[in-house]
Design an enzyme around this catalytic site. Structure first.
Site, PDB file in Angstrom:
ATOM      1  N   LYS A   2       0.833  -1.210   0.000  1.00 28.31           N
ATOM      2  CA  LYS A   2       0.000   0.000   0.000  1.00 28.31           C
ATOM      3  C   LYS A   2       0.870   1.263   0.000  1.00 28.31           C
ATOM      4  O   LYS A   2       0.647   2.200  -0.766  1.00 28.31           O
ATOM      5  CB  LYS A   2      -0.911  -0.025   1.229  1.00 28.31           C
ATOM      6  CG  LYS A   2      -1.558   1.283   1.572  1.00 28.31           C
ATOM      7  CD  LYS A   2      -2.696   1.612   0.639  1.00 28.31           C
ATOM      8  CE  LYS A   2      -3.180   3.030   0.862  1.00 28.31           C
ATOM      9  NZ  LYS A   2      -4.422   3.330   0.241  1.00 28.31           N
ATOM     10  N   CYS A  11      -3.695  10.827   0.598  1.00 28.86           N
ATOM     11  CA  CYS A  11      -3.027   9.528   0.419  1.00 28.86           C
ATOM     12  C   CYS A  11      -1.599   9.736  -0.036  1.00 28.86           C
ATOM     13  O   CYS A  11      -0.646   9.434   0.680  1.00 28.86           O
ATOM     14  CB  CYS A  11      -3.787   8.710  -0.615  1.00 28.86           C
ATOM     15  SG  CYS A  11      -5.513   8.512  -0.156  1.00 28.86           S
TER      16      CYS A  11
HETATM   17  N1  SAJ Z   1      -0.694  14.622  -9.450  1.00 31.56           N
HETATM   18  C1  SAJ Z   1       0.297  15.315 -10.135  1.00 31.56           C
HETATM   19  N2  SAJ Z   1       0.811  14.769 -11.279  1.00 31.56           N
HETATM   20  C2  SAJ Z   1       0.395  13.574 -11.764  1.00 31.56           C
HETATM   21  C3  SAJ Z   1      -0.600  12.857 -11.053  1.00 31.56           C
HETATM   22  C4  SAJ Z   1      -1.132  13.416  -9.895  1.00 31.56           C
HETATM   23  O1  SAJ Z   1       0.721  16.410  -9.750  1.00 31.56           O
HETATM   24  O2  SAJ Z   1       0.908  13.160 -12.816  1.00 31.56           O
HETATM   25  C5  SAJ Z   1      -1.260  15.179  -8.218  1.00 31.56           C
HETATM   26  C6  SAJ Z   1      -2.769  15.403  -8.300  1.00 31.56           C
HETATM   27  O3  SAJ Z   1      -3.075  16.636  -8.896  1.00 31.56           O
HETATM   28  C7  SAJ Z   1      -3.144  15.359  -6.830  1.00 31.56           C
HETATM   29  C8  SAJ Z   1      -2.169  14.330  -6.250  1.00 31.56           C
HETATM   30  O4  SAJ Z   1      -1.120  14.234  -7.175  1.00 31.56           O
HETATM   31  O5  SAJ Z   1      -2.924  16.610  -6.199  1.00 31.56           O
HETATM   32  C9  SAJ Z   1      -2.747  12.958  -5.975  1.00 31.56           C
HETATM   33  O6  SAJ Z   1      -3.667  12.546  -6.969  1.00 31.56           O
HETATM   34  P1  SAJ Z   1      -3.823  11.053  -7.508  1.00 31.56           P
HETATM   35  O7  SAJ Z   1      -4.965  10.971  -8.444  1.00 31.56           O
HETATM   36  O8  SAJ Z   1      -2.543  10.572  -8.049  1.00 31.56           O
HETATM   37  O9  SAJ Z   1      -4.087  10.153  -6.197  1.00 31.56           O
HETATM   38  P2  SAJ Z   1      -5.179  10.112  -5.014  1.00 31.56           P
HETATM   39  O10 SAJ Z   1      -4.498  10.607  -3.783  1.00 31.56           O
HETATM   40  O11 SAJ Z   1      -6.478  10.706  -5.388  1.00 31.56           O
HETATM   41  O12 SAJ Z   1      -5.434   8.518  -4.883  1.00 31.56           O
HETATM   42  C10 SAJ Z   1      -4.347   7.630  -4.649  1.00 31.56           C
HETATM   43  C11 SAJ Z   1      -4.455   6.446  -5.604  1.00 31.56           C
HETATM   44  N3  SAJ Z   1      -3.190   5.730  -5.643  1.00 31.56           N
HETATM   45  C12 SAJ Z   1      -2.488   5.529  -6.776  1.00 31.56           C
HETATM   46  O13 SAJ Z   1      -2.854   5.932  -7.837  1.00 31.56           O
HETATM   47  C13 SAJ Z   1      -1.209   4.781  -6.644  1.00 31.56           C
HETATM   48  C14 SAJ Z   1      -5.606   5.569  -5.201  1.00 31.56           C
HETATM   49  O14 SAJ Z   1      -5.621   4.354  -5.970  1.00 31.56           O
HETATM   50  C15 SAJ Z   1      -5.527   5.186  -3.746  1.00 31.56           C
HETATM   51  O15 SAJ Z   1      -6.674   4.476  -3.343  1.00 31.56           O
HETATM   52  C16 SAJ Z   1      -5.467   6.440  -2.884  1.00 31.56           C
HETATM   53  O16 SAJ Z   1      -4.334   7.217  -3.304  1.00 31.56           O
HETATM   54  C17 SAJ Z   1      -5.338   5.989  -1.447  1.00 31.56           C
HETATM   55  O17 SAJ Z   1      -6.367   5.862  -0.776  1.00 31.56           O
HETATM   56  O18 SAJ Z   1      -4.247   5.674  -1.023  1.00 31.56           O
END
Ligand code: SAJ
Length: 442
Positions: free
Chosen positions: A215, A269
């Site tokens: 995780k 997360c």
């Molecule tokens: N972000 C960037 N650049 C990117 C991708 C994301 O700057 O290329 C930023 C987003 O804008 C945001 C942050 O990162 O501010 C996080 O967004 P996200 O969509 O990557 O992740 P979360 O926090 O919404 O959800 C994550 C997910 N984990 C993964 O993709 C590995 C989700 O599957 C998990 O369930 C969740 O964390 C969790 O509960 O841990």
């Protein structure tokens, strides 16, 4: 193992969907939460959180008689712990001159303690809360040992992380692959039997500490990779390059997949979980630590870019578009956009924020506009902070007619440069200094 009745402890974003999904699949579920208000709300068939599909599922579960909520556990075949593991507010760890955040495990501790009077031989206990490595073995097992029963011998104990995306929880709970880490192989099997009640994705059995690491690794992997994208955006800015163009070219390589730079990393997360590794082994995690630092500092880079676009910030009016932590969600917690608004105001700018998913959000020190038009009308610059679909669809010339602004700063590569330039805007994109520093053109 056969499960007739289970207790789900913690009825938040993960516990409630999990509890109601088990109930919908014929299991008798007691949901447990410390908040009497939440218990009363649920027993009326109402819910206290927003998640598509959840309300219907809870209503059905209550009506079927398979779901009840209470403030104390009862005897059951299995206990699932799904309580929050936030940071400690006022305490930090220190190692060799670095300071790191510490997980607040109090909710996990008291959830485990609440099970003690009800734990019986042959039961299964599953921890779902995101936790530092070895929490199941070194924190939860010893608490449950106070019953006189031994984990792995007298009852089963497992760790199974939730991995669902807010907004999609009801579907992903069922369809995603599920990891079950047992303190013994038999515990993993018992956990697998339980979740097989509704999980259609692959169920992978392993040991508890591996499941805990999996995780944290998933979200840390993402954080570190976003950090390098953000660092590339600063390098591109320095060398007169457009980082978005450079990344799209680099990603043509079959073994390269650079993520997107942006205003920073928000949510509860990805910006949280890497700290659990740092806390557990600060001597082994310089890369993870520095990646967190890079991402946390990205709002300052945004402010530098805005300052350059406007010449100075003092007295300038800025329309901040989007405060959610990522596109197309209404979740504003831990959003880098929030910090950026504050940093701009600290430097004397007057900011009006517009968030289409939460126009009336009540955020300390931030002035929300009731409409997009109100936010942009008197602005000197438009600042795009989140790539909401709604923003991508805006028509540049229509916007030009509604605002005094002729400068825009795009931190997420959400807008088509040329379309906005043609509508009369000077366009500044995060990590794109190409047109500002002369590089030989092809
Ligand atoms: N972000 C960037 N650049 C990117 C991708 C994301 O700057 O290329 C930023 C987003 O804008 C945001 C942050 O990162 O501010 C996080 O967004 P996200 O969509 O990557 O992740 P979360 O926090 O919404 O959800 C994550 C997910 N984990 C993964 O993709 C590995 C989700 O599957 C998990 O369930 C969740 O964390 C969790 O509960 O841990």
């Amino acid at each position: 193992m056969n499960f007739q009745k289970i207790c789900v402890i913690g009825l938040g974003y993960i516990g409630l969907p999990t509890a109601s999904t088990f109930a919908a699949h014929g299991i008798n579920v007691l949901g447990v939460d410390v908040s009497q208000h939440i218990i009363d709300t649920l027993n009326k068939g109402e819910i206290h959180i927003h998640e598509p599909g959840l309300h219907d599922e809870v209503k059905k579960a209550i009506q079927s008689g398979n779901f009840r909520a209470a403030t104390k556990p009862e005897e059951a075949d299995a206990f699932i712990i799904a309580v929050p593991t936030p940071f400690q507010e006022n305490k930090f760890g220190e190692y060799n001159g670095i300071t790191y955040k510490l997980a607040d495990m109090r909710a996990v501790i008291s959830a485990a303690e609440s099970i003690i009077p009800f734990l019986r031989k042959g039961n299964l206990v599953v921890l779902e809360s995101t936790s530092p490595p070895r929490t199941t073995a070194d924190l939860v097992a010893p608490i449950l040992a106070r019953t006189g029963l031994v984990a792995g011998r007298d009852f089963h104990l497992a760790y199974s992380p939730e991995r669902v995306l807010p907004g999609q929880i009801m579907r992903e709970l069922i369809e995603n692959a599920r990891v079950i880490g047992g303190i013994t192989p038999e515990s993993a099997q018992a956990g697998s039997d339980l979740y097989a009640t509704f999980v259609k994705g692959q169920i992978i059995k392993t040991d508890a500490t591996t499941a805990e690491m999996v995780k944290l690794m998933e979200n840390t992997y993402r954080d570190v990779n976003i950090a390098i994208a953000n660092e590339f955006s600063r390098l591109a800015d320095k060398f007169g390059v457009d980082v978005w163009e450079a990344i799209s070219i680099a990603n043509l390589h079959p073994r390269v997949k650079i993520l997107n730079p942006g205003p920073g990393v928000g949510g509860h997360c990805i910006s949280v979980d890497p700290w659990f590794f740092v806390e557990s082994a600060p001597e082994l995690t310089p890369l993870i630590y520095h990646s967190r630092k890079v991402n946390d500092a990205q709002p300052h880079f945004v402010v530098d870019t805005v300052k350059r676009a406007l010449g100075s910030l003092g007295g300038k009016k800025i329309a901040a578009l989007g405060l959610a932590y990522k596109p197309d969600v209404d979740d504003l917690r831990e959003s880098p956009a929030n910090e950026i608004v504050h940093l701009l105001q600290d430097e004397g700018a007057q900011v009006k924020a517009w968030e289409p998913f939460k126009p009336n959000a009540n955020l300390a020190g931030i002035s929300m506009s009731p409409t997009l038009d109100d936010a942009i009308k008197e602005a000197d610059a438009l600042l795009l902070l989140v790539n909401h679909t709604e923003f991508k669809q805006l028509n540049p010339s229509e916007i030009a007619a509604k605002t005094k602004a002729r400068i825009l700063v795009d931190t997420v590569n959400g807008w088509n440069d040329n379309a906005w330039k043609n509508a009369g805007f000077a366009v500044f994109r995060l990590g794109d200094n190409k047109s500002k520093i002369e590089n030989p053109k092809p």
